[in-house]
Write a protein that holds these residues in place. Structure first.
Motif, PDB file in Angstrom:
ATOM      1  N   TYR A  41      10.280  -4.174 -10.804  1.00 47.10           N
ATOM      2  CA  TYR A  41      11.396  -3.278 -11.081  1.00 47.10           C
ATOM      3  C   TYR A  41      12.200  -3.174  -9.791  1.00 47.10           C
ATOM      4  O   TYR A  41      11.631  -3.229  -8.708  1.00 47.10           O
ATOM      5  N   PRO A  42      13.530  -3.046  -9.893  1.00 50.77           N
ATOM      6  CA  PRO A  42      14.336  -3.069  -8.661  1.00 50.77           C
ATOM      7  C   PRO A  42      14.016  -1.964  -7.656  1.00 50.77           C
ATOM      8  O   PRO A  42      14.345  -2.095  -6.481  1.00 50.77           O
ATOM      9  N   ASP A  43      13.370  -0.868  -8.110  1.00 51.14           N
ATOM     10  CA  ASP A  43      13.073   0.201  -7.144  1.00 51.14           C
ATOM     11  C   ASP A  43      11.765  -0.052  -6.385  1.00 51.14           C
ATOM     12  O   ASP A  43      11.338   0.761  -5.589  1.00 51.14           O
ATOM     13  N   CYS A  44      11.153  -1.215  -6.642  1.00 47.40           N
ATOM     14  CA  CYS A  44       9.837  -1.505  -6.073  1.00 47.40           C
ATOM     15  C   CYS A  44       9.885  -2.844  -5.339  1.00 47.40           C
ATOM     16  O   CYS A  44       9.628  -3.891  -5.936  1.00 47.40           O
ATOM     17  N   PRO A  45      10.237  -2.844  -4.046  1.00 47.06           N
ATOM     18  CA  PRO A  45      10.492  -4.120  -3.356  1.00 47.06           C
ATOM     19  C   PRO A  45       9.265  -5.017  -3.233  1.00 47.06           C
ATOM     20  O   PRO A  45       9.393  -6.239  -3.145  1.00 47.06           O
ATOM     21  N   LYS A  46       8.052  -4.437  -3.213  1.00 45.13           N
ATOM     22  CA  LYS A  46       6.843  -5.267  -3.074  1.00 45.13           C
ATOM     23  C   LYS A  46       6.441  -5.917  -4.385  1.00 45.13           C
ATOM     24  O   LYS A  46       5.592  -6.790  -4.407  1.00 45.13           O
ATOM     25  N   ASN A  47       7.018  -5.447  -5.506  1.00 45.15           N
ATOM     26  CA  ASN A  47       6.596  -5.850  -6.860  1.00 45.15           C
ATOM     27  C   ASN A  47       5.189  -5.377  -7.206  1.00 45.15           C
ATOM     28  O   ASN A  47       4.560  -5.871  -8.128  1.00 45.15           O
ATOM     29  N   TYR A  48       4.670  -4.459  -6.427  1.00 43.47           N
ATOM     30  CA  TYR A  48       3.445  -3.759  -6.815  1.00 43.47           C
ATOM     31  C   TYR A  48       3.463  -2.406  -6.118  1.00 43.47           C
ATOM     32  O   TYR A  48       4.173  -2.212  -5.128  1.00 43.47           O
ATOM     33  N   GLN A  49       2.690  -1.482  -6.676  1.00 45.76           N
ATOM     34  CA  GLN A  49       2.559  -0.149  -6.090  1.00 45.76           C
ATOM     35  C   GLN A  49       1.116   0.006  -5.642  1.00 45.76           C
ATOM     36  O   GLN A  49       0.202  -0.389  -6.365  1.00 45.76           O
ATOM     37  N   ILE A  50       0.916   0.570  -4.456  1.00 42.27           N
ATOM     38  CA  ILE A  50      -0.465   0.838  -4.032  1.00 42.27           C
ATOM     39  C   ILE A  50      -0.871   2.203  -4.581  1.00 42.27           C
ATOM     40  O   ILE A  50      -0.214   3.213  -4.347  1.00 42.27           O
ATOM     41  N   THR A  51      -1.954   2.178  -5.362  1.00 44.97           N
ATOM     42  CA  THR A  51      -2.431   3.391  -6.010  1.00 44.97           C
ATOM     43  C   THR A  51      -3.956   3.337  -5.992  1.00 44.97           C
ATOM     44  O   THR A  51      -4.539   2.548  -5.246  1.00 44.97           O
ATOM     45  N   MET A  52      -4.620   4.176  -6.771  1.00 45.34           N
ATOM     46  CA  MET A  52      -6.067   4.075  -6.934  1.00 45.34           C
ATOM     47  C   MET A  52      -6.317   3.925  -8.419  1.00 45.34           C
ATOM     48  O   MET A  52      -5.621   4.526  -9.224  1.00 45.34           O
ATOM     49  N   TYR A  53      -7.309   3.135  -8.793  1.00 46.96           N
ATOM     50  CA  TYR A  53      -7.510   2.868 -10.209  1.00 46.96           C
ATOM     51  C   TYR A  53      -8.906   3.276 -10.643  1.00 46.96           C
ATOM     52  O   TYR A  53      -9.108   4.394 -11.109  1.00 46.96           O
ATOM     53  N   GLU A  54      -9.893   2.402 -10.416  1.00 51.13           N
ATOM     54  CA  GLU A  54     -11.230   2.720 -10.931  1.00 51.13           C
ATOM     55  C   GLU A  54     -11.993   3.717 -10.064  1.00 51.13           C
ATOM     56  O   GLU A  54     -12.897   4.388 -10.553  1.00 51.13           O
ATOM     57  N   GLU A  55     -11.640   3.786  -8.792  1.00 49.83           N
ATOM     58  CA  GLU A  55     -12.393   4.680  -7.904  1.00 49.83           C
ATOM     59  C   GLU A  55     -11.445   5.668  -7.206  1.00 49.83           C
ATOM     60  O   GLU A  55     -11.060   5.447  -6.070  1.00 49.83           O
ATOM     61  N   PRO A  56     -11.072   6.746  -7.912  1.00 47.31           N
ATOM     62  CA  PRO A  56     -10.135   7.712  -7.328  1.00 47.31           C
ATOM     63  C   PRO A  56     -10.809   8.604  -6.276  1.00 47.31           C
ATOM     64  O   PRO A  56     -12.035   8.618  -6.169  1.00 47.31           O
TER      65      PRO A  56
END
Ligand SMILES: [Zn+2]
Length: 476
Positions: free
Chosen positions: A88-103
């Motif tokens: 998406y154009p607002d996301c220059p890396k083309n990925y977001q760093i988040t937490m998924y299985e281990e919050p």
């Protein structure tokens, strides 16, 4: 918006994104401030330029842990950052760093008021925000990357909410808690808190859930309540007429007061989450968690109960005073300098909150400091100024930042209790009202109040009414 179908109950879960109050972003040293010139708070890390490496801001982790502890969550000693891939154009890396299985936090609870239901907290995790698209009128769009990499916590509830009103109450309570903890400024109009909701309906008590729909990016309590009520009503109508609810994502149009579908969601979107290779797992030892717990302030519900016990305030007054931590601090500071906390409470509830609302000033920047308020209340109590004059002095203090004594002098509001000056007013009033004086002397003693009122009028409210009454009674 109530439909009247009692055959269903709504099942609602929230995903709340809150911006953490940190000086810098989550994985780089850029300022995390709001409202700066577009694309000025950026660097190779938050722009996702090749070869740049993220490094975690520990302050953000501490704030997420503080929230987790306040919500009775278990805190993971080890959590893992993940990449959520999307374009998406607002996301220059083309990925977001988040937490998924281990919050970072899981399995907590939040009580809605003293008698309300308990809402389960599924998890809390850390993630970075995306940039901001600004849509122009010529069909073109601009992008501001300042917000890229700003630290967020995402709080996911269990589907324990049953109405739009309850969801809005939950969000208001969560906002208040985060402001108490000092981890989020709570400015919803600046996007500091955004909320996605999941809504389905079922026959009451049924263990199975209906098809869930999602409403994205609700940014006010009103929008949360109205959006959910609209969606519950829509689903009830569909099911009642024998049709199926389709999985859909929509957003709330506050102007049109209706939901606008965003995209159909036949299958959950595949974000291809995988562990972030550039960041080690986040390890929080017991010492860090204990040290964070040591920074826990007194929370609103507890403080409210203490105000009732310690200052003998009503439940209502205590709730109003503790709704904002800054206001509660203000009250306590002023009360600590006064022998009459109840009077201080009245002044804070009426005068101080009135002025804060009228001027839109946060209590931290209010020109009348708690010490000054306590002094003014003391002067009114001692009779140095009358109660109504005291309110005028308060407004002068609030407008100019002067002290109570300065305000009294400036407005010429010192109460007159000197017998010589008072006598002049008393004599003048008796001369001007010979018939009233005569009737009083024949036994209509309740006319004394009228004469005291005349003295007050003549002295522009500055006469000490009790002294004036005594002097009148003596001379009559
Ligand atoms: Zn940066």
């Amino acid at each position: 918006m109530k439909s009247g179908f009692d055959a269903f109950e709504a099942v609602i879960g929230l995903e709340v994104h809150a911006q953490l109050l940190t000086r810098t972003k989550l994985f780089c040293g850029c300022p995390a401030s709001f409202g700066d010139e577009p694309n000025t708070n950026v660097c190779p890390v938050c722009l996702g330029l090749p070869g740049s490496l993220p490094a975690l801001n520990r302050e953000a982790a501490g704030k997420a842990v503080l929230l987790g502890l306040a919500l009775d969550c278990s805190i993971s000693n080890r959590s893992v950052f993940a990449r959520k891939n999307y374009f998406y154009p607002d996301c220059p890396k083309n990925y977001q760093i988040t937490m998924y299985e281990e919050p970072i936090c899981s399995g907590g609870a939040f009580r809605l008021g003293e008698e309300g239901p308990t809402i389960g907290i599924e998890r809390i995790h850390l993630e970075e925000d995306a940039g901001k698209l600004i849509h122009g009128d010529s069909g073109s769009s601009l992008v501001d990357f300042n917000r890229c990499g700003v630290p967020l916590v995402e709080i996911v509830t269990r589907p324990d909410l049953r109405s739009g009103k309850e969801a809005a109450e939950f969000l208001a309570g969560l906002r208040r808690l985060m402001r108490y903890l000092g981890i989020c400024d709570g400015n919803m109009e600046e996007g500091s808190i955004r909320c996605d909701v999941n809504v389905s309906i079922r026959t009451p008590g049924s263990p199975s859930l209906g098809t869930r729909t999602e409403i994205k990016n609700l940014n006010s309590m009103k929008a949360v309540e109205a959006g959910i009520e609209f969606e519950v009503d829509r689903q009830e109508r569909l099911v009642s007429s024998g049709r199926a609810v389709a999985q859909v994502t929509s957003c709330w149009d506050a102007g049109l007061r209706r939901l606008v579908p965003m995209r159909s969601k036949e299958e959950a979107q595949d974000y291809r989450y995988f562990p972030e290779p550039d960041l080690p797992p986040l390890v929080l030892d017991e010492a860090f968690i204990e040290e964070t717990a040591g920074r826990m302030p007194e929370l609103p519900d507890r403080r409210k109960r203490r105000f009732q016990e310690e200052y003998k305030l009503s439940p209502y007054d205590s709730a109003v005073l503790t709704a904002e931590r800054g206001v509660a601090d203000y009250f306590e500071k002023a009360a600590s300098m006064s022998s009459n906390p109840k009077t201080i409470c009245n002044w804070v509830m009426r005068e101080v909150l009135g002025e804060l609302n009228r001027t839109g000033t946060p209590v931290e920047r209010f020109p009348v400091h708690p010490e000054s308020l306590a002094l003014l209340v003391e002067l009114v109590g001692r009779g140095a100024v009358s109660g109504s004059a005291g309110s005028e002095v308060f407004l002068e203090m609030s407008a100019t930042g002067c002290t109570a004594e300065e305000g009294i002098k400036r407005l010429g509001l010192e109460q007159i209790s000197s017998p010589e000056i008072l006598a002049r007013y008393v004599e003048a009033v008796m001369l001007e009202n010979p018939d009233v004086v005569a009737r009083y002397r024949k036994g209509e003693i309740k006319l004394l109040t009228f004469l005291v009122g005349e003295v007050m009028k003549k002295s522009e409210g500055r006469a000490d009414p009790r002294a004036a009454g005594e002097m009148l009674a003596a001379r009559l």
